[in-house]
Design a protein around this motif. Sequence first.
Motif, PDB file in Angstrom:
ATOM      1  N   THR A 145       5.844  20.487   6.268  1.00  0.00           N
ATOM      2  CA  THR A 145       5.338  19.400   5.458  1.00  0.00           C
ATOM      3  C   THR A 145       6.375  19.009   4.419  1.00  0.00           C
ATOM      4  O   THR A 145       7.015  19.875   3.820  1.00  0.00           O
ATOM      5  N   VAL A 146       6.551  17.727   4.204  1.00  0.00           N
ATOM      6  CA  VAL A 146       7.384  17.225   3.127  1.00  0.00           C
ATOM      7  C   VAL A 146       6.471  16.492   2.147  1.00  0.00           C
ATOM      8  O   VAL A 146       5.549  15.779   2.556  1.00  0.00           O
ATOM      9  N   ILE A 147       6.704  16.711   0.863  1.00  0.00           N
ATOM     10  CA  ILE A 147       5.877  16.078  -0.164  1.00  0.00           C
ATOM     11  C   ILE A 147       6.686  14.985  -0.834  1.00  0.00           C
ATOM     12  O   ILE A 147       7.809  15.218  -1.296  1.00  0.00           O
ATOM     13  N   VAL A 148       6.104  13.792  -0.897  1.00  0.00           N
ATOM     14  CA  VAL A 148       6.784  12.649  -1.495  1.00  0.00           C
ATOM     15  C   VAL A 148       5.975  12.146  -2.676  1.00  0.00           C
ATOM     16  O   VAL A 148       4.753  12.071  -2.616  1.00  0.00           O
ATOM     17  N   ARG A 149       6.652  11.803  -3.733  1.00  0.00           N
ATOM     18  CA  ARG A 149       6.001  11.251  -4.905  1.00  0.00           C
ATOM     19  C   ARG A 149       6.049   9.728  -4.814  1.00  0.00           C
ATOM     20  O   ARG A 149       7.121   9.129  -4.728  1.00  0.00           O
ATOM     21  N   ASP A 150       4.883   9.094  -4.759  1.00  0.00           N
ATOM     22  CA  ASP A 150       4.814   7.638  -4.871  1.00  0.00           C
ATOM     23  C   ASP A 150       3.574   7.272  -5.669  1.00  0.00           C
ATOM     24  O   ASP A 150       2.893   8.136  -6.220  1.00  0.00           O
ATOM     25  N   SER A 151       3.256   5.983  -5.717  1.00  0.00           N
ATOM     26  CA  SER A 151       2.260   5.517  -6.684  1.00  0.00           C
ATOM     27  C   SER A 151       0.839   5.427  -6.155  1.00  0.00           C
ATOM     28  O   SER A 151      -0.090   5.205  -6.924  1.00  0.00           O
ATOM     29  N   GLY A 152       0.648   5.566  -4.842  1.00  0.00           N
ATOM     30  CA  GLY A 152      -0.699   5.427  -4.297  1.00  0.00           C
ATOM     31  C   GLY A 152      -1.166   3.984  -4.293  1.00  0.00           C
ATOM     32  O   GLY A 152      -0.371   3.043  -4.250  1.00  0.00           O
ATOM     33  N   GLY A 153      -2.478   3.803  -4.325  1.00  0.00           N
ATOM     34  CA  GLY A 153      -3.043   2.458  -4.337  1.00  0.00           C
ATOM     35  C   GLY A 153      -2.765   1.701  -3.045  1.00  0.00           C
ATOM     36  O   GLY A 153      -2.537   2.292  -1.985  1.00  0.00           O
ATOM     37  N   SER A 154      -2.774   0.377  -3.117  1.00  0.00           N
ATOM     38  CA  SER A 154      -2.549  -0.444  -1.929  1.00  0.00           C
ATOM     39  C   SER A 154      -1.136  -0.260  -1.389  1.00  0.00           C
ATOM     40  O   SER A 154      -0.904  -0.315  -0.182  1.00  0.00           O
ATOM     41  N   PHE A 155      -0.185  -0.034  -2.293  1.00  0.00           N
ATOM     42  CA  PHE A 155       1.187   0.231  -1.862  1.00  0.00           C
ATOM     43  C   PHE A 155       1.250   1.556  -1.120  1.00  0.00           C
ATOM     44  O   PHE A 155       1.910   1.677  -0.082  1.00  0.00           O
ATOM     45  N   GLY A 156       0.554   2.553  -1.621  1.00  0.00           N
ATOM     46  CA  GLY A 156       0.518   3.840  -0.950  1.00  0.00           C
ATOM     47  C   GLY A 156      -0.086   3.751   0.433  1.00  0.00           C
ATOM     48  O   GLY A 156       0.373   4.413   1.373  1.00  0.00           O
ATOM     49  N   ALA A 157      -1.126   2.921   0.581  1.00  0.00           N
ATOM     50  CA  ALA A 157      -1.735   2.722   1.899  1.00  0.00           C
ATOM     51  C   ALA A 157      -0.742   2.093   2.860  1.00  0.00           C
ATOM     52  O   ALA A 157      -0.682   2.448   4.050  1.00  0.00           O
ATOM     53  N   ALA A 158       0.055   1.147   2.351  1.00  0.00           N
ATOM     54  CA  ALA A 158       1.065   0.500   3.194  1.00  0.00           C
ATOM     55  C   ALA A 158       2.165   1.487   3.585  1.00  0.00           C
ATOM     56  O   ALA A 158       2.634   1.496   4.736  1.00  0.00           O
TER      57      ALA A 158
ATOM     58  N   GLN B  46       1.784   4.684   3.928  1.00  0.00           N
ATOM     59  CA  GLN B  46       1.192   5.579   4.924  1.00  0.00           C
ATOM     60  C   GLN B  46       1.238   4.952   6.312  1.00  0.00           C
ATOM     61  O   GLN B  46       1.625   5.599   7.295  1.00  0.00           O
ATOM     62  N   LYS B  47       0.872   3.686   6.382  1.00  0.00           N
ATOM     63  CA  LYS B  47       0.812   2.990   7.665  1.00  0.00           C
ATOM     64  C   LYS B  47       2.196   2.753   8.262  1.00  0.00           C
ATOM     65  O   LYS B  47       2.418   2.993   9.458  1.00  0.00           O
TER      66      LYS B  47
ATOM     67  N   LEU C 252       7.243  -2.050   6.713  1.00  0.00           N
ATOM     68  CA  LEU C 252       6.624  -1.959   5.387  1.00  0.00           C
ATOM     69  C   LEU C 252       6.417  -3.348   4.797  1.00  0.00           C
ATOM     70  O   LEU C 252       5.384  -3.624   4.183  1.00  0.00           O
ATOM     71  N   ALA C 253       7.390  -4.235   5.003  1.00  0.00           N
ATOM     72  CA  ALA C 253       7.267  -5.602   4.483  1.00  0.00           C
ATOM     73  C   ALA C 253       6.105  -6.348   5.129  1.00  0.00           C
ATOM     74  O   ALA C 253       5.498  -7.225   4.506  1.00  0.00           O
ATOM     75  N   LYS C 254       5.780  -6.000   6.368  1.00  0.00           N
ATOM     76  CA  LYS C 254       4.628  -6.605   7.033  1.00  0.00           C
ATOM     77  C   LYS C 254       3.310  -6.096   6.438  1.00  0.00           C
ATOM     78  O   LYS C 254       2.300  -6.804   6.418  1.00  0.00           O
ATOM     79  N   ALA C 255       3.337  -4.846   5.953  1.00  0.00           N
ATOM     80  CA  ALA C 255       2.123  -4.229   5.430  1.00  0.00           C
ATOM     81  C   ALA C 255       1.913  -4.485   3.948  1.00  0.00           C
ATOM     82  O   ALA C 255       0.791  -4.377   3.447  1.00  0.00           O
ATOM     83  N   PHE C 256       2.993  -4.825   3.251  1.00  0.00           N
ATOM     84  CA  PHE C 256       2.921  -5.028   1.800  1.00  0.00           C
ATOM     85  C   PHE C 256       4.087  -5.939   1.423  1.00  0.00           C
ATOM     86  O   PHE C 256       5.160  -5.829   2.021  1.00  0.00           O
TER      87      PHE C 256
ATOM     88  N   GLU D 205       6.980 -14.626   7.842  1.00  0.00           N
ATOM     89  CA  GLU D 205       6.971 -13.343   7.137  1.00  0.00           C
ATOM     90  C   GLU D 205       8.183 -13.213   6.231  1.00  0.00           C
ATOM     91  O   GLU D 205       8.080 -12.764   5.085  1.00  0.00           O
ATOM     92  N   ARG D 206       9.330 -13.640   6.747  1.00  0.00           N
ATOM     93  CA  ARG D 206      10.576 -13.532   5.986  1.00  0.00           C
ATOM     94  C   ARG D 206      10.543 -14.414   4.739  1.00  0.00           C
ATOM     95  O   ARG D 206      10.871 -13.970   3.640  1.00  0.00           O
ATOM     96  N   ASN D 207      10.127 -15.651   4.913  1.00  0.00           N
ATOM     97  CA  ASN D 207      10.160 -16.588   3.794  1.00  0.00           C
ATOM     98  C   ASN D 207       9.062 -16.350   2.769  1.00  0.00           C
ATOM     99  O   ASN D 207       9.069 -16.938   1.689  1.00  0.00           O
ATOM    100  N   ALA D 208       8.116 -15.480   3.106  1.00  0.00           N
ATOM    101  CA  ALA D 208       7.102 -15.091   2.117  1.00  0.00           C
ATOM    102  C   ALA D 208       7.654 -14.082   1.123  1.00  0.00           C
ATOM    103  O   ALA D 208       7.040 -13.830   0.082  1.00  0.00           O
TER     104      ALA D 208
END
Length: 369
Positions: A50-63, A65-66, A309-313, A330-333
């Motif tokens: 297992t590797v543990i990563v520190r990030d912020s969670g929330g909707s960004f964290g869900a993205a 994960q995906k 990741l850019a597609k998810a968030f 997607e790119r121009n967004a």
Amino acid sequence: MKDARIDRRLFLRGIGGVTAGVAAATALSGCGTGTSRSASTGSGGKGGKTVIVRDSGGSFGAALQKAIYTPFTQETGIAVKVLNVDDAPLLAQIEQGRPQCDLINNSMMSHLKYVKQDALESLDVDRVKSVKSAKIPENQITEHAIGNSFYGQCIAYRTDAFGGKKPESWADFWDTKGFKGGRSMVSPDGDLPELEFALLADGVPMDKLYPLDVDRAFKVLSRLRGDIKKFWDSGPLPGVLLSREEVTMTTVWDGRIADLQKQGVPVERQLKGMRRQFQGYAIAKGAANVDGAYQLMDFALRAEIQAALAKAFPSNPSSPLAYAKLTEDERNALAGAPKYYDEGFDTDIDWWLKNESAVTKRWLEWARG
């Protein structure tokens, strides 16, 4: 829910409280996931690692994960656990030689602050093959961290507020006669004070901004002070103010606009003079699973993974190749799209590290006045 910008109010106001020592580390069980350090070498995934990563969670964290963590585990058999923890307790852990995470996803400015605390491992960039294959910009590769994305700070405005006119610059943001209505700008609890925008509004070219003329910037800010209805301190607040028509224009993190538009709010962004700030990956000093941290970093920096990741968030990849893997829409967004990139500038984090404390103190005095 924490914001996607990795606890910005904490690291941009400076890292403190490291001397909290054992008390801060002990309190960690009440922060974020409260993952125990022993988990980093426990069972998980096909490979039992297992590797543990520190990030912020929330909707960004869900993205994350995906787009990153789940595919990484599927490819390598290494499980990924997420730790949501603030800077001070994490630094306290590292100081004691007991970091609860291996890989840290944070701002490049925050990473520099960690370096001053001797809290990061020096990187062997040769172990991160995707740096070359994804053509990560050289200015986002440091001895201790590698940039994975950026966010842009720009103008958001109501499209129904100005009789069909569209603001084209920071000078228009300051023009409350031509573009009537209240304004909102960030507080130091949300991001770095927006001195650059004041200077751009006063005619300073983007390539001549740094070192910032602080006196001039505050003089320009004072011209707008009476029209600033609120200083925002969290990502959603600019959208709330626009939606309620409490302001007609505000500064904003670029990724917030798409959500508002999906909700039917008549808003648009203006990217000219956008301030870019990068975030990236670093390895905690004394990490228990350094190999896993390198593997996850290498995987996440691949151009195709950054594109996923850019597609998810609405994250702006650091890899220029990632944009070619997105559709035109997607790119121009994204604020990082080639058509917009030259309209913005990179934050001089070295200047801000030297001057942040003094500028923030002056900003607080100015805001109260």
